[in-house]
Structure formats: C-alpha cells, structure tokens
Design an enzyme around this catalytic site. Structure first.
Site, short mmCIF file in Angstrom:
data_model
loop_
_atom_site.label_atom_id
_atom_site.label_comp_id
_atom_site.label_asym_id
_atom_site.label_seq_id
_atom_site.Cartn_x
_atom_site.Cartn_y
_atom_site.Cartn_z
N ASP A 59 0.83 -1.20 0.00
CA ASP A 59 0.00 0.00 0.00
C ASP A 59 0.87 1.26 0.00
O ASP A 59 1.88 1.32 0.71
CB ASP A 59 -0.84 -0.05 1.30
N GLU B 207 1.58 -0.36 -5.07
CA GLU B 207 0.58 0.65 -5.40
C GLU B 207 1.28 2.00 -5.42
O GLU B 207 1.64 2.54 -4.39
CB GLU B 207 -0.53 0.69 -4.33
C1 GLC Z 1 -4.35 3.09 -0.27
C2 GLC Z 1 -5.58 2.21 -0.28
C3 GLC Z 1 -6.75 2.98 0.27
C4 GLC Z 1 -6.43 3.41 1.68
C5 GLC Z 1 -5.12 4.18 1.74
C6 GLC Z 1 -4.65 4.37 3.13
O1 GLC Z 1 -4.47 4.16 -1.12
O2 GLC Z 1 -5.81 1.72 -1.58
O3 GLC Z 1 -7.93 2.23 0.23
O4 GLC Z 1 -7.45 4.24 2.17
O5 GLC Z 1 -4.09 3.51 1.05
O6 GLC Z 1 -4.07 3.19 3.63
#
Ligand code: GLC
Length: 555
Positions: A201, A244
């Site tokens: 993440d 991500e």
């Molecule tokens: C990422 C996740 C999202 C979450 C954020 C904070 O962007 O995809 O859903 O709210 O991280 O962890």
C-alpha cells in the site's frame, strides 16, 4: 528466460474477506465462508487471490488502519482459519497475495499509544513528530475535502504528528532502522503462513523522507525497496511485491529498479487513466502512447492491469479536458465524484450495464501488457450504492443468489447492505442466475479468462502498437518465442474498418487465426489485413494457420 515466474501469466482476483461470504450469520464475511468459495474462484480461472487488509483494526478506513500486524481481525476468524484458507488455495494451485499497509498504523496501535505517552518511549521515534505546526500542514492531503491537514496536534504527546492519510492513521517513520526491521518481520510472518507476496500500500509514501523538513517534494529512498525484495526472496524465492504507486512512467521505472532489482510488479495507473479516457471519448491515441511510455525495461518486471479497484477511479493525472470528458461520460453527477479527482462508481453502472462496452473493457483488461487484476463482483457486472459514503459505495456484499442479502449472509443486518432492487440488485445480478445462463457475463468472463491463460504471449511477450490510421481503433501485437498474437479493439459505437499490417515489410504475409470465433482473416496481396469491427468490437488473433494452440517454441 525461465518461465516459472508465476506472476507473469496470472489472473489476480481482489476481494475483501469482509464482503465475500459470511459463514456464521453475523453479517460480516469471514475466512471460513471464503474458503468454501475457493472452488468457485478456481472454476472461474483465478490463479492468485489478493486479500484486502484483514488484520486487527478499528476499521475506520476499512482495515487500512491496522492495530496489530500479527493477528486476524476476530470478526473474520482466527489465524487457524487463515492457514486453512491459504492451504485450500495451495491445494487448488492458487497463490495468495495480501495487502501490506505499513506507511502508517492505526492510532489505536500499541506502538502509537506508547509513542504518544512519553518522549522516552522506545516507540517515540517510530512515528513522525514536530514541536510546532509545519508551514505546509495544509498541503499534500490524500483525501482532499474530507481530510483537512497532514499534521495533527496530540495532547498527550504535546507535539504534532504527521499523517499522509486520515488523522487516525499516523505515519510510521519508515527511515528508522527499527521500523524497517519490524516491517521485514511482518512480511516474514505472513510468508511463513503461506502467502506468495504482498500488495504494498502507498509505496511512494513508504519510501519518502518524512518530517517537517521534508517539504512537498520529499527525497525518496529506493534502496528500501531493494532490501524488501532481497529479504523476501531469501525467505521464499517465488514471492513478489505488487506496488501501489500512482506515479509518472519515468518514476515507475525506478520502482522496478534499473536492472529489475526492486519491485516485481506495479499497478499501471498511467495506462488505467488513458484507458478510461479512450472508453469515454473513442480516442485511443493517448492510451497507445501510454502503452509505449510504460514499456518495462526489464523482463521480470510486470504491470498489474486493472479497470476499477476498491478506491475511486483516480483521474488526477489526465489533462483537464480529458478528465472532464471522463467525468461527463461516466460520472456527471457530483455524487459520483470523489476527492476532486475521481469517480467512485463501479464499472458496470458507469457503462450503463451495456454488455458490448463491458466486453470491450474487460477484453482490454485481459489483453493490455501485464497481468490482469480483477475485483470481486466484476465477473457478474455488479453495481454500486451511491447512498454509501466515499469509497464504500463500491464495497458492498458479493451477490451470490436471489436469497436475502444476495445469499452473502443469513443475518438480519449485514456490515453494509447488499444492493437490492433496480438494474443491479441481487435479485437480478447474482452468481446463481448467471451460472445457469450460457450467455451470461459470468460465463463470458470464464471463457475469456480461459483463453487469456492460453495466450502467454500477452503476459510474457514484447508488445508493439500497430498503426491503424484510425484513432478509435487500437491494434496491439505481442511476440514471444516465435509466436505472436494481434488484438484489435474499437472504442467507437459505430463499426470501423481497420486496415493494418501485422508484421514488418520483411515478414511473409500470414493468416490471422481468430481465437474467439470462426472468422479468420486472410492477408491481401501486400500483406495488409482489413477487418470490420462492429461498434465496441474486439478480436483476438494468433498469427499463422488454423491451429490455435501455441505452435512454435525455441525451447
Ligand atoms: C491506499 C488504499 C486505500 C487506503 C489508503 C490508506 O491508497 O488503496 O484504500 O485508504 O491507502 O491506507
């Protein structure tokens, strides 16, 4: 190159335990319920399941606020149930990826509680503090409109703490070697319990310099990614990290590493945004450009290709006119938009449930360069519930049947209501009904996944964009081990005649074998092909004669 890099030709399916299947009737999905649905996933052709966060959490950001990294949230079951699940996947040859949320913890995590209680706490330096309010505290929020600041004063600590996301998600000081060591320990723990890797993440924020001095363009420590990978591969050679990171193409190459020594996989946000622009405007040129711009330099690197995920469709990096075009086509109402940059709907309602456009979109997802990452409910074209706040509208229970709660749970009340009534309610959109109908979307998805698995050229091969002189048509060719495929897509509602040359001037003209129907294509004398695509039409061809199985191999 060795061909047992499993992630190069995988079908990834993302789900949250919470919303998939409730086995004990308490209204919340759980590992036992999920485990009973593994044959369904396997039958669909899924080869890897990506679980959204399921660790203990106060649940203020749907689990992205972890309060204990080594425990399953009791609402979903126990560690024992988790291991039964990973074992069940292994028996069916499916891999498991899990979310790794280590940019921040929950403010209820014992580390944070200790850190704020005293400057002498061993955990004090695990978070990011400032005695005074930094000047840029009102900048860099990830959730503008909902989140007001990135620095919040804590009474107990008598200092401000940094949080890139919501105020209940204090950022970990990831530069601290103790934090880094803990992070590896977390990975090591789950690897030991049977997972094959992590969807990491918020990677750009994990590796960014943090603190009042860091400013709005903080320095980045890519070395961290290399050390994560080295650790993982040492513990379990075939484990991967899927990052991500919504960054520009040049930047993303740094995440893969100059010689492929960092992350194995990254989501292709750059292509995703231009794909939606192409769907909205019938102009595929920016998409073709994005494909060229994101060619990974290293053979083991792989893109994750997706349509919608659990967050909003982020259009933040499109040109303003392009973004406007997507808003007008797919999210014209303010209630459909989010964080000044995106659309929070699911795909099927965006496309008004139009089967032709849905097939076009998923045919693209399965044929763009990389590994397709689908989301639970995609396979039955599930809808959304815009009455729910922010991103929750697209996180409703899986629709299994026409029974109460869509067959997801026998409870009176579920964690979020199943979508009921209207064109997308569980009464009409559900697995049981679609399974019985040979022409259903579910059966189409199953067939297309099956074919995608038999076209490893896409996962492994070199992709080139073939000129068509028509901006509504995208023609891609993939080459791998002396085999080649050509895929065509028409983004326009009207039919288009696509004229293209699959090979170079020096290649012998070749027949194109249709992989999805009986209409094959013969070359004209000059080697060009002429194919009429219906509105939103698509074709998958293999170069060469009437045998659609891979024919030629060097090895
Ligand atoms: C990422 C996740 C999202 C979450 C954020 C904070 O962007 O995809 O859903 O709210 O991280 O962890």
């Amino acid at each position: 190159m060795i061909t047992d890099l499993w992630y190069k030709n995988a079908i990834v399916y993302c789900l949250s335990v919470e919303s998939f299947m409730d086995s004990d009737g308490d209204g919340v999905g759980d590992f036992r319920g999920l485990t009973r649905r593994l044959d369904y996933l396997h039958g669909l052709g899924v080869t890897a399941v990506w679980l959204m966060p399921f660790q203990a959490s106060p649940g203020r950001d749907d689990g992205y606020d972890v309060s204990s990294y080594y425990d399953v949230d009791p609402r979903y079951g126990t560690l024992g149930d988790f291991v039964e699940f990973t074992h069940g996947c292994k028996q069916r040859g499916m891999r498991v990826l899990i979310d790794l949320v280590v940019n921040h913890t929950s403010d209820q995590h014992p580390w944070f509680k200790s850190a704020r209680s005293s400057p002498d706490s061993p955990y004090r330096d695990w978070y990011v503090w400032s005695k005074t309010k930094p000047k840029d505290a009102d900048q860099g929020m990830v959730f503008p409109g909902v989140q007001k600041t990135t620095w919040t004063y804590d009474e107990a600590a008598k200092a401000y703490y940094f949080h890139r996301f919501y105020e209940f998600q204090p950022d970990l000081n990831t530069a601290n070697p103790h934090v880094q060591a803990e992070l590896l320990k977390i990975m090591g723990f789950w690897i030991q319990l049977g997972v094959s890797g992590f969807r990491m993440d918020a990677v750009p924020f994990v590796i960014a310099e943090k603190g009042p001095q860091a400013g709005q363009e903080p320095k980045t420590d890519f070395g961290m990614l290399r050390s994560f990978r080295e650790f993982l591969q040492w513990r379990k050679g075939d484990s991967v990290i899927l990052g991500e990171a919504n960054v520009l193409p040049k930047e993303s190459m740094k995440y893969f590493g100059d010689d492929g020594d960092r992350l194995q996989m990254m989501f292709n946000f750059h292509v995703n945004q231009r794909l939606f622009y192409a769907l909205a405007s019938a102009d595929a040129e920016p998409l073709a450009k994005a494909i060229k711009e994101t060619k990974p330099a290293y053979g083991t690197a792989q893109w994750g290709v997706f349509l919608r995920n659990h967050d909003e469709l982020d259009l933040g990096r499109l040109e303003p006119e392009q973004r406007q075009a997507v808003f007008e086509a797919f999210g014209p109402d303010k209630s459909m938009q989010l964080y000044d940059r995106g659309i929070r709907r699911r795909l099927a309602p965006m496309l008004s449930g139009d089967r032709r456009r849905l097939e076009l979109a998923y045919s693209l997802m399965f044929t763009l360069p990389g590994t397709p990452v689908m989301r639970y409910g995609d396979e039955i074209a599930m809808g959304d519930d815009l009455k729910l706040a922010e991103r929750y509208c697209a996180r409703t229970p899986m629709q299994w049947s026409r029974e109460p709660n869509g067959g997801f749970s026998t409870a009176e009340k579920t964690f979020l209501p199943a979508i009921s009534g209207g064109g997308f309610g569980y009464e009409t959109v559900n697995v049981a009904a679609q399974r019985r109908d040979p022409n259903s979307f579910l059966n189409w998805i199953e067939r297309i996944i099956r074919m995608r698995q038999e076209v490893p050229e896409i996962g492994w091969g070199a992709c080139s964009v073939l000129p068509t002189r028509d901006k509504a048509a995208l023609a891609l060719r993939y080459d791998w081990r002396n085999n080649a495929v050509v895929v065509l897509h028409n983004f326009d509602a009207a039919p288009r005649e696509v004229v293209f040359r699959p090979g170079g001037e020096d290649e012998e003209p070749d027949e194109l074998t249709n992989l999805l129907s009986d209409e094959h294509s013969q070359p004209e004398a000059d080697g060009r092909h002429r194919v009429v695509l219906e509105g939103y039409g698509y074709r998958w061809y293999r170069l060469g004669g009437l045998d659609y199985i891979l024919k030629r191999s060097d090895i």
